[in-house]
Write a protein that holds these residues in place. Structure first.
Motif, PDB file in Angstrom:
ATOM      1  N   SER A  99      75.485  61.573  46.746  1.00 17.69           N
ATOM      2  CA  SER A  99      75.319  62.632  47.745  1.00 17.69           C
ATOM      3  C   SER A  99      73.846  63.023  47.845  1.00 17.69           C
ATOM      4  CB  SER A  99      76.157  63.846  47.350  1.00 17.69           C
ATOM      5  OG  SER A  99      75.774  64.982  48.072  1.00 17.69           O
ATOM      6  N   ALA A 100      73.442  63.458  49.037  1.00 15.84           N
ATOM      7  CA  ALA A 100      72.038  63.819  49.269  1.00 15.84           C
ATOM      8  C   ALA A 100      71.581  64.979  48.404  1.00 15.84           C
ATOM      9  CB  ALA A 100      71.826  64.144  50.743  1.00 15.84           C
ATOM     10  N   LEU A 141      76.471  63.179  53.253  1.00 17.40           N
ATOM     11  CA  LEU A 141      75.550  62.055  53.402  1.00 17.40           C
ATOM     12  C   LEU A 141      75.373  61.400  52.044  1.00 17.40           C
ATOM     13  CD1 LEU A 141      72.643  63.353  55.711  1.00 17.40           C
ATOM     14  CD2 LEU A 141      74.629  61.978  56.339  1.00 17.40           C
ATOM     15  N   LEU A 142      75.751  60.127  51.952  1.00 17.35           N
ATOM     16  CA  LEU A 142      75.530  59.368  50.725  1.00 17.35           C
ATOM     17  C   LEU A 142      74.285  58.510  50.923  1.00 17.35           C
ATOM     18  CD1 LEU A 142      79.163  58.177  49.885  1.00 17.35           C
ATOM     19  CD2 LEU A 142      78.021  60.309  49.231  1.00 17.35           C
ATOM     20  N   VAL A 149      71.730  55.127  54.330  1.00 19.75           N
ATOM     21  CA  VAL A 149      72.503  56.353  54.513  1.00 19.75           C
ATOM     22  C   VAL A 149      73.919  55.994  54.948  1.00 19.75           C
ATOM     23  CG1 VAL A 149      72.670  58.530  55.789  1.00 19.75           C
ATOM     24  CG2 VAL A 149      70.427  57.645  55.111  1.00 19.75           C
ATOM     25  N   TYR A 150      74.896  56.729  54.377  1.00 19.41           N
ATOM     26  CA  TYR A 150      76.301  56.538  54.730  1.00 19.41           C
ATOM     27  C   TYR A 150      76.902  57.905  55.048  1.00 19.41           C
ATOM     28  CZ  TYR A 150      75.152  52.265  52.242  1.00 19.41           C
ATOM     29  OH  TYR A 150      74.531  51.113  51.824  1.00 19.41           O
ATOM     30  N   LEU A 151      77.521  58.000  56.200  1.00 20.99           N
ATOM     31  CA  LEU A 151      78.155  59.247  56.636  1.00 20.99           C
ATOM     32  C   LEU A 151      79.630  59.197  56.280  1.00 20.99           C
ATOM     33  CD1 LEU A 151      77.926  61.954  58.137  1.00 20.99           C
ATOM     34  CD2 LEU A 151      78.350  60.700  60.278  1.00 20.99           C
ATOM     35  N   VAL A 152      80.106  60.210  55.565  1.00 20.15           N
ATOM     36  CA  VAL A 152      81.502  60.219  55.091  1.00 20.15           C
ATOM     37  C   VAL A 152      82.194  61.506  55.539  1.00 20.15           C
ATOM     38  CG1 VAL A 152      80.927  58.776  53.100  1.00 20.15           C
ATOM     39  CG2 VAL A 152      80.864  61.265  52.864  1.00 20.15           C
ATOM     40  N   ASP A 153      83.500  61.560  55.206  1.00 20.12           N
ATOM     41  CA  ASP A 153      84.358  62.724  55.450  1.00 20.12           C
ATOM     42  C   ASP A 153      84.497  63.020  56.955  1.00 20.12           C
ATOM     43  OD1 ASP A 153      85.979  64.881  55.212  1.00 20.12           O
ATOM     44  OD2 ASP A 153      84.714  65.960  53.779  1.00 20.12           O
ATOM     45  N   PHE A 154      85.355  62.236  57.590  1.00 19.39           N
ATOM     46  CA  PHE A 154      85.633  62.410  59.007  1.00 19.39           C
ATOM     47  C   PHE A 154      86.897  63.246  59.239  1.00 19.39           C
ATOM     48  CE2 PHE A 154      82.512  59.170  59.182  1.00 19.39           C
ATOM     49  CZ  PHE A 154      82.022  59.124  60.473  1.00 19.39           C
ATOM     50  N   ILE A 201      66.658  70.311  56.842  1.00 19.57           N
ATOM     51  CA  ILE A 201      65.921  71.492  56.355  1.00 19.57           C
ATOM     52  C   ILE A 201      66.274  71.771  54.896  1.00 19.57           C
ATOM     53  CG2 ILE A 201      65.757  74.005  56.597  1.00 19.57           C
ATOM     54  CD1 ILE A 201      65.952  73.543  59.655  1.00 19.57           C
ATOM     55  N   CYS A 202      67.549  71.598  54.533  1.00 13.87           N
ATOM     56  CA  CYS A 202      67.948  71.780  53.128  1.00 13.87           C
ATOM     57  C   CYS A 202      67.217  70.782  52.231  1.00 13.87           C
ATOM     58  CB  CYS A 202      69.460  71.605  52.987  1.00 13.87           C
ATOM     59  SG  CYS A 202      70.430  72.990  53.627  1.00 13.87           S
TER      60      CYS A 202
END
Length: 562
Positions: A99-100, A141-142, A149-154, A201-202
């Motif tokens: 995770s990011a 974001l993994l 980058v991998y986008l998860v949790d849809f 921003i985080c």
């Protein structure tokens, strides 16, 4: 035996737990597909657990429905699903990434993450109908070691844009949802950009997801610039547009945001630290050049601070370029260093006497902000006022007579010094030879103590006389440096005068035995010492103030006004 559930009948062997959500009864496992030995991710929804709901089950159904139609390297593929006694499981492709929130990233790395994520979102928005993720945040974001980058949790994803039914439950994570999503208004392709902007921003500021609310004001504006190191203005503007509260103020799609970002420089900028924002000069003599130093530093690593000084325009100053001012100068004028001391000089000869001048000096640097202003105040000295001295004060008479007496007693002082020196040499020789007696040692000690006492007394008397003469000179508006020089010159002049009197008396009583050349040599030497002290003494005490006044009145029409 481990406490993991047994999914072997479905063809999977659990290796370890990856995550747990107690509120929704969700557990994520790393597992191995038994027949292929490939690693997979199993998301288990424990419907029988306390806190689980049909909404959670519907989220899994929605995620499966969305993932089945997606084929993109940045989105872990849907592989399988099956039911268990306690719930439901979904199997996805495993990505060796974290995770990011697991580590920190530099601004260039964050730009790379932003580009990769925007490419994924642009792919989702290109589907028919478009896919709106609705829950983009750092935890979803993994990122692997190569910054893939991998986008998860849809689970909250929505097919198509448009209005959400008024009865629908708001889905998403507080702080990362745009205002239109929070209030069940129409979602567009710009809606996911808000969550991505907050996520970036985080990563830039190190803000935790739970603390994002601290950056949001009453109008849903995001304030983050005070938390980041100085960065390029274009990069900051791009982020602010990504998180604009009004949907029409954001980029309209991921493709638009991506096109705007790719050409931006996101490198860190130096940060200017100046030890003070105000500098004051006070002159003690008219026409002197005053200098002060000011320290400048840059604490941002891997950056080099470059800067250039200039004086802000003022209506009373003559026209000048940024590099050349009539009475304020800098050394160095320009610099390239992360730690430097700059000297600022003020030439008061170009200014009116007894006035206070206020100006602004500006440091232009390759930082954010680019300009830094320092208030400069210069107070000029009054003009010297020549005063007649009608009589000598007691201190001045004592001072002069003391040094005249010292000149008269020069031979006595000379012989006394030789006498003391011989005694000391004798004592030293006796100590070396080992022949010193108790009486001799006692006598030597008394002589040494007497010498020290006499030296201390003479120093105190001379010091007191000098201080009083200097104070008296300063009361006549003569600066301290000149007053001290006048006192020393006066002492030298009076001592030479006393020596001249002594030689005159001595030579006068032995005139028939003194050769003419000897008389000329001795007299010439004494006269030279008198001239060497008398000329600068009279120049400083009489002529200097008149010369300054004459020069001032001549140049006064051209002097700069405050």
């Amino acid at each position: 035996m481990n406490a993991f559930p047994d999914f072997s009948q479905h063809g999977y062997q659990i290796s370890r737990e990856l995550g747990y959500n107690s509120l929704g009864g969700r557990v994520t496992y790393l597992a191995t597909k038994i027949n292929t030995k490939k690693s997979v991710v199993i998301k288990q929804f424990q419907f029988a657990q306390l806190g689980a709901s049909w909404a959670e089950y519907e989220a899994y159904e929605q995620e499966i429905k969305v993932l089945q139609n997606l084929d993109r390297p940045g989105i872990p593929r849907y592989l399988d699903s099956f039911q268990t006694d306690s719930g439901f499981c979904m199997v996805q492709e495993y990505k060796n990434a974290e995770s990011a929130v697991a580590r920190t990233f530099s601004p260039p790395d964050i730009k790379q993450i932003a580009i990769a994520t925007l490419e994924i979102i642009a792919y989702l928005q290109s589907q028919k109908p478009p896919v709106i993720h609705r829950d983009i945040k750092p935890e979803n974001l993994l990122i692997d070691e190569e910054l893939n980058v991998y986008l998860v949790d849809f689970g909250f994803a929505r097919l198509g844009c448009g209005n959400i039914a008024a009865s629908s439950v708001v889905k998403g994570t507080m702080g990362f949802m745009p205002p239109e999503q929070m209030f069940n208004r129409e979602l567009t392709k710009a809606s996911d950009l808000y969550g991505l902007g907050i996520t970036l921003i985080c990563l830039l500021t190190g803000t935790k997801s739970a603390d994002v609310g601290n950056l949001v004001d009453a109008n849903y504006g995001i304030h983050f610039r005070h938390l980041v190191p100085p960065l390029q203005q274009g990069w900051m503007n791009w982020l602010e547009r990504m998180v604009a509260p009004r949907i029409q103020d954001r980029y309209q799609s991921a493709a638009d945001a991506l096109a705007a970002l790719q050409s931006l420089d996101v490198s860190s900028l130096p940060k200017v630290r100046i030890e003070r924002d105000r500098i004051q000069f006070t002159a003690t003599e008219y026409g002197e050049i005053l200098t002060q130093t000011i320290a400048i530093s840059n604490p941002i690593p891997d950056t080099i601070l470059t800067g250039r000084w200039e004086v802000a325009p003022h209506p009373n100053d003559p026209p000048h370029t940024p590099y050349d001012h009539s009475w304020i100068s800098f050394e160095p004028q320009a610099f390239e260093s992360n730690n430097i001391e700059c000297t600022i000089a003020v030439d008061t000869s170009k200014l009116l006497a007894s006035q206070t001048y206020n100006r602004q000096i500006i440091l232009r640097a390759n930082s954010e902000p680019q300009t830094h202003t320092i208030e400069l105040q210069a107070t000029t000295a009054p003009l010297p006022v020549p005063q007649k001295t009608n009589s000598f004060s007691a201190y001045r008479l004592t001072f002069m007579c003391g040094f005249i007496l010292a000149g008269l007693m020069s031979e006595l002082i000379f012989h006394l010094t030789w006498f003391i020196l011989l005694i000391l040499l004798g004592l030293i020789y006796s100590l070396i030879e080992g022949e010193v007696t108790l009486l001799g040692a006692l006598g030597g000690s008394l002589i040494a103590a007497l010498i020290l006492a006499m030296a201390s007394l003479i120093y105190k008397i001379v010091h007191l006389m000098f201080n009083h003469v200097i104070d008296e000179q300063r009361s006549r508006q003569i600066i301290e440096v000149d007053a001290a020089q006048i006192a020393f010159l006066c002492a030298g002049f009076c001592m030479s005068l006393g020596l001249l009197f002594y030689l005159f008396l001595k030579v006068g009583s032995q005139l028939e035995w003194v050769e003419p050349m000897e008389m000329i040599a001795v007299g010439g030497t004494i006269m030279v010492s008198l001239v060497v002290t008398a000329i600068p003494l009279f120049e400083m005490s009489v002529f200097k103030s008149k010369r300054i006044l004459a020069h001032y009145h001549k140049s006064e029409p051209n002097l700069i006004k405050p």
